[in-house]
Design a protein around this motif. Structure first.
Motif, PDB file in Angstrom:
ATOM      1  N   SER A 164       1.356  -1.305  -0.054  1.00 32.50           N
ATOM      2  CA  SER A 164       0.400   0.082   0.171  1.00 32.50           C
ATOM      3  C   SER A 164       0.856   1.370   0.238  1.00 32.50           C
ATOM      4  O   SER A 164       0.368   2.730  -0.017  1.00 32.50           O
ATOM      5  N   SER A 165       1.722   1.204  -0.377  1.00 25.52           N
ATOM      6  CA  SER A 165       3.096   2.529  -0.562  1.00 25.52           C
ATOM      7  C   SER A 165       2.645   3.344  -1.805  1.00 25.52           C
ATOM      8  O   SER A 165       2.665   2.110  -2.705  1.00 25.52           O
ATOM      9  N   THR A 166       2.942   4.367  -1.485  1.00 22.41           N
ATOM     10  CA  THR A 166       3.106   4.850  -2.894  1.00 22.41           C
ATOM     11  C   THR A 166       3.972   6.227  -2.744  1.00 22.41           C
ATOM     12  O   THR A 166       3.877   6.451  -1.885  1.00 22.41           O
ATOM     13  N   LEU A 167       4.406   6.214  -4.319  1.00 20.02           N
ATOM     14  CA  LEU A 167       5.701   7.560  -4.409  1.00 20.02           C
ATOM     15  C   LEU A 167       4.419   8.319  -5.683  1.00 20.02           C
ATOM     16  O   LEU A 167       4.414   7.370  -6.050  1.00 20.02           O
ATOM     17  N   TYR A 168       4.945   9.471  -5.181  1.00 18.98           N
ATOM     18  CA  TYR A 168       3.939  10.137  -5.769  1.00 18.98           C
ATOM     19  C   TYR A 168       4.519  11.589  -6.068  1.00 18.98           C
ATOM     20  O   TYR A 168       5.494  12.325  -5.170  1.00 18.98           O
ATOM     21  N   VAL A 169       4.868  11.912  -7.619  1.00 15.17           N
ATOM     22  CA  VAL A 169       5.943  12.945  -7.403  1.00 15.17           C
ATOM     23  C   VAL A 169       5.700  14.033  -8.942  1.00 15.17           C
ATOM     24  O   VAL A 169       4.053  13.386  -9.529  1.00 15.17           O
ATOM     25  N   GLY A 170       5.442  15.222  -8.997  1.00 10.83           N
ATOM     26  CA  GLY A 170       4.921  16.112  -9.512  1.00 10.83           C
ATOM     27  C   GLY A 170       5.704  15.943 -11.317  1.00 10.83           C
ATOM     28  O   GLY A 170       6.790  14.539 -11.361  1.00 10.83           O
ATOM     29  N   SER A 171       5.241  16.217 -11.898  1.00 17.26           N
ATOM     30  CA  SER A 171       5.012  15.777 -13.354  1.00 17.26           C
ATOM     31  C   SER A 171       6.406  16.196 -14.351  1.00 17.26           C
ATOM     32  O   SER A 171       6.800  15.998 -15.058  1.00 17.26           O
ATOM     33  N   LYS A 172       7.144  17.467 -13.621  1.00 17.68           N
ATOM     34  CA  LYS A 172       8.124  17.446 -14.574  1.00 17.68           C
ATOM     35  C   LYS A 172       9.515  17.219 -14.314  1.00 17.68           C
ATOM     36  O   LYS A 172       9.496  16.174 -13.391  1.00 17.68           O
ATOM     37  N   GLY A 173       9.792  17.038 -15.331  1.00 18.74           N
ATOM     38  CA  GLY A 173      11.406  15.918 -14.907  1.00 18.74           C
ATOM     39  C   GLY A 173      12.339  16.337 -14.346  1.00 18.74           C
ATOM     40  O   GLY A 173      13.174  17.114 -14.415  1.00 18.74           O
TER      41      GLY A 173
END
Length: 337
Positions: free
Chosen positions: A221-230
């Motif tokens: 149930s772990s999530t890595l969430y990142v902004g869309s800019k590379g």
């Protein structure tokens, strides 16, 4: 470094009057509110236990080489901890704050934070929680661990660091039922362990993330969430598999997995993002999934913004050598009779 040497360094570095409000040299128990208006020093082998205080303000610096506990068991009161904006916290021992059945606000907006010991912010069945260790100088050393634990999912995001400033993490940061929002550069070669029902949210926005910092998806149930800019270098992600997720803030147009390099590449609009998940993944089991309820007000309502791997984590996936198992919450001392 001896506790007195640490304290002298802090006082001279920040021109604070050399007055120690509390110098704990043996085990001390206090019940109810304690006036912590001055500097605090806790010697190795000594413990300071504050029980039943719902509001404490750290007016000076804290140099802890022993153990420091604040525990609130009352459901009718909220635990509120705050600090002077000029304060410095240097911890090489154990710090544990716990609220049971009440709201909690751990709001430490200070000048400098350095941890080489263990720090626990614990909530049990708390409806509202605010976590903040906000300091322009922020360092968690190789032996340091910072643990944000709750018995149920917290909707608010924790803040570790200072807007636009870098944090240095060479140790371990552990999340359980929490979301951590990173708002600046993340430096160092430590580990971020995203535990059960937890999210590590990295807002790219011109900031840099050290490619040797391990992001460990340690549960299903772990999530890595990142902004869309590379960014130029891939994120180092361990433990991807079993249904956990890598989520982006914009719709993922396409993705590809390179079986020879172990790099997962995603494309969102004009930005390309890379994740070093390691070797051994079966392309057919990597898939886009509808945006999930991450338990906090982040992300958008795009249809496809996360990637999962339905199979087990491969043996040749990214190593967790920079990670150590997250420890359970420490046992709090009993109230003296």
């Amino acid at each position: 470094m001896h506790i007195n040497s640490i304290l002298k360094f802090i006082l001279s570095a920040f021109a604070v009057a050399p007055v120690i409000g509390q110098h704990i040299t043996t085990d001390v128990y206090n019940e109810g509110k304690v006036d912590i208006g001055g500097d605090v020093a806790i010697d190795p082998g000594a413990s300071w236990y504050i029980y039943g205080s719902s509001r404490e303000f750290f007016g000076g610096n804290i140099a802890n080489s022993g153990s420091f506990y604040i525990n609130l068991d009352y459901t009718c009161s909220a635990l509120d901890l705050a600090a002077n904006s000029n304060s410095v916290i240097v911890n090489s021992g154990l710090i544990a704050f716990r609220a049971r059945g009440s709201s909690a606000s751990y709001n430490l907006n200070i000048q400098r934070f350095e941890n080489s010991g263990q720090i626990y912010f614990i909530t049990e069945n708390s409806p509202v929680v605010i976590y903040s260790i906000d300091a322009p100088i922020w360092k968690n050393t190789k032996d340091g661990s910072i643990n944000l634990y709750s018995t149920k999912r917290i909707s608010q995001t924790a803040n570790l660091g200072n807007i636009g400033k870098a944090i240095i993490n060479d140790g371990q940061i552990c999340l359980r039922n929490h979301a951590w929002l990173a708002i600046g550069d993340v430096q160092g070669e430590g580990c971020i362990d995203i535990g059960i029902n937890s999210v590590f949210w990295y807002q790219r926005g011109g900031h840099q993330f050290n490619s040797n910092q391990t992001i460990y998806l340690s549960t299903k149930s772990s999530t890595l969430y990142v902004g869309s800019k590379g960014q130029d270098k891939p994120y180092l992600v361990a433990g991807f598999g079993g249904g956990n997720a890598i989520a982006l803030s914009k719709m993922i147009k396409s993705f590809d997995y390179d079986t020879t390099s172990g790099i997962l590449t995603t494309v969102t609009g004009s930005y390309t993002m890379q994740f070093n998940i390691g070797m051994g993944y079966d392309r057919s089991q990597i898939s886009l999934v509808p945006s999930r309820d991450l338990g906090t007000a982040i992300g958008d309502s795009t249809l496809y913004s996360a990637i999962t791997y339905t199979g087990a984590v491969p043996d040749r996936s990214t190593s967790t050598k920079h990670c150590v198992p997250c420890k359970d919450s420490p046992k709090f001392p009993s109230r003296p009779t």
